[in-house]
Design an enzyme around this catalytic site. Structure first.
Site, short mmCIF file in Angstrom:
data_model
loop_
_atom_site.label_atom_id
_atom_site.label_comp_id
_atom_site.label_asym_id
_atom_site.label_seq_id
_atom_site.Cartn_x
_atom_site.Cartn_y
_atom_site.Cartn_z
N HIS A 150 67.01 129.63 21.04
CA HIS A 150 68.17 128.79 21.32
C HIS A 150 67.88 127.32 20.96
O HIS A 150 68.18 126.41 21.72
CB HIS A 150 68.54 128.93 22.79
CG HIS A 150 69.99 128.72 23.10
ND1 HIS A 150 70.61 127.49 23.02
CD2 HIS A 150 70.94 129.60 23.49
CE1 HIS A 150 71.88 127.62 23.38
NE2 HIS A 150 72.11 128.90 23.66
N GLU A 186 71.47 130.16 16.14
CA GLU A 186 70.88 131.28 16.88
C GLU A 186 71.04 132.57 16.07
O GLU A 186 72.11 133.16 16.04
CB GLU A 186 71.57 131.44 18.23
CG GLU A 186 71.58 130.22 19.11
CD GLU A 186 72.55 130.39 20.27
OE1 GLU A 186 72.40 131.37 21.03
OE2 GLU A 186 73.47 129.56 20.41
#
Length: 348
Positions: free
Chosen positions: A179, A312
Site C-alpha cells: 500500500h 497497489e
C-alpha cells in the site's frame, strides 16, 4: 550496496528496527518488520536533491494506533470482500469484517498489524530484506495456516522489487499488495494533483456506494479514467464523473494490458522524478488519498487531501465474488509467486 538499521520503536517489549538499504547511486529504501512496511524511499530530483518520495507516519506508536496502511504489506486479501463472505466448494465462508459489513485489507488483524521476521542479504548489485511470517488458520477467520515470504530488493538500477511467495496447508484465499503512497515532489505539503499518470489499461472497475466492485469493467476511453496517454491526475480527481465526485477522487482498479511491459508511469514535472511500474498482477488500484487526516503526522504535518497516490498491484478486488476477475484461490501443494517492480528515474 549496504544495509544499516536504527531503532524505530518498541512493540510489546520488543525493539523494532528500521532497516535502510542504500545502493551505489545513493538511492535509499527503508522498511520496518511491523507490517513489512516501507517507511521511506529517497531518490534524487533533476537537480540531484535527495528527498523521500513516499508517505508514512512518523513513529511506530501512531502506526499501531491508527493503522494507516501507508507502505504496508496487505493481506491475506487486498481491498474489500463484500460482506466478508465467499463460497468455495458449495460452502459459504464468513470472514471477520472491519469496515461496516465488509472485510478490508485482510480484516481486523491483517498482515499490516503483524510483526514479521526479517533477514538481511547484500551483494555487489543489490540489497534485500526478506520478511517471513506464519499466518495461523482462523486468523481473521481465514482457513489454512500460511507460510509467507515477502522480499524487498533495492538494485543498482534504482529498482524496488517486491517478491511475494506463499504456501498454505488448507485451501484459502490470497491476494496481497503493498500500500505504498508516492508523492514525487518530496514535500508532503504539496499534493499529487499535478503529477502526470499513464496506465496501460483500457478498462476500470466501477464501484458502488460502499466502494465495493460492482462486477462491471467499464471502458475508460473518453472518460476521466482514460490514462492511456499521460495526463495530470487532477483531470480525473477533480472531475464531476459520478464514479469520482462522491469519493472526491480515485479508489479504483484498472485492468492492466498484459501485452505492455511498463504498466504504469508516474511523473512529477516540477521535480523531474519518475516511477515506472512493472507487475505480473492483472490490475492496479489507484487511490488518491481523498480526505485530509489529522490523527497523526507525516514529517510534522497532517496528512492533507491528495497528499499521495497509491499503485497497489493485485488481482482485481473481490475477485472471489466477481466472475471473470481472476483467481485468488490458493491450495495445498501450490506455491504463490508474484513480482512487482517500481523503477525510479529522473527526466530533465
Amino acid at each position: 550496496m549496504e544495509i544499516t538499521k536504527e531503532l524505530f520503536g518498541r512493540l510489546e517489549g520488543k525493539d523494532v528496527y528500521e532497516y535502510t538499504l542504500t545502493n551505489d547511486n545513493g538511492v535509499k529504501l527503508s522498511a520496518i518488520p511491523y507490517g513489512a512496511t516501507v517507511t521511506k524511499i529517497v531518490t534524487p530530483d533533476k537537480k540531484g536533491e535527495m528527498k523521500n518520495i513516499t508517505l508514512n507516519v512518523d513513529n511506530l506508536d501512531d502506526i499501531v494506533a491508527n493503522r494507516p496502511y501507508y507502505g504496508a504489506t496487505i493481506g491475506r486479501i487486498a481491498g474489500r470482500i463484500a460482506k466478508g463472505q465467499y463460497k468455495l466448494g458449495g460452502v459459504t465462508h464468513q470472514l471477520a469484517v472491519n469496515e461496516g459489513e465488509n472485510l478490508l485489507h485482510g480484516g481486523p488483524e491483517g498482515f499490516d498489524t503483524q510483526l514479521w521476521d526479517v533477514e538481511e542479504v547484500t551483494s555487489e548489485t543489490e540489497a534485500k530484506l526478506i520478511f517471513t511470517y506464519e499466518d495461523p488458520a482462523g486468523k481473521n477467520e481465514f482457513p489454512g495456516t500460511m507460510q509467507l515470504k515477502v522480499t524487498f530488493t533495492l538494485t543498482n538500477k534504482d529498482e524496488w522489487v517486491i517478491d511475494y511467495e506463499a504456501t498454505t496447508d488448507a485451501t484459502t484465499l490470497y491476494n496481497p499488495t503493498n500500500h505504498v503512497y508516492f508523492n514525487l515532489t518530496g514535500d508532503v505539503k504539496q499534493t499529487i494533483l499535478d503529477h502526470e499518470l499513464q496506465i496501460a489499461s483500457d478498462y476500470y472497475g466501477s464501484l458502488n456506494e460502499e466502494t465495493l466492485p460492482t462486477g462491471k469493467l467499464e471502458k475508460s476511453d473518453g472518460t476521466p479514467f482514460d490514462f492511456s496517454s499521460p495526463k495530470p491526475v487532477k483531470e480525473a480527481v477533480l472531475s464531476d464523473h459520478p464514479q469520482i465526485k462522491p469519493i472526491n477522487g480515485l479508489d479504483h482498479p484498472f485492468v492492466l494490458n498484459q501485452k505492455e511491459d511498463v504498466k504504469v508511469v508516474l511523473f512529477d514535472p516540477e521535480s523531474g522524478r519518475e516511477v515506472k511500474m512493472f507487475t505480473d498482477m492483472n490490475s492496479v488500484v489507484v487511490f488518491t488519498h481523498n480526505v485530509e487526516i489529522d490523527d497523526y503526522l507525516i514529517e510534522g504535518e497532517p496528512a492533507k487531501q491528495y497528499a499521495g497516490l497509491t499503485l497497489e498491484t493485485q488481482v482485481l478486488p473481490d475477485a472471489i465474488n466477481q466472475p471473470g476477475f481472476g483467481n485468488i484461490i490458493l491450495r495445498p501443494n501450490e506455491t504463490f509467486h508474484s513480482r512487482t517492480t517500481y523503477q525510479f528515474g529522473v527526466r530533465d
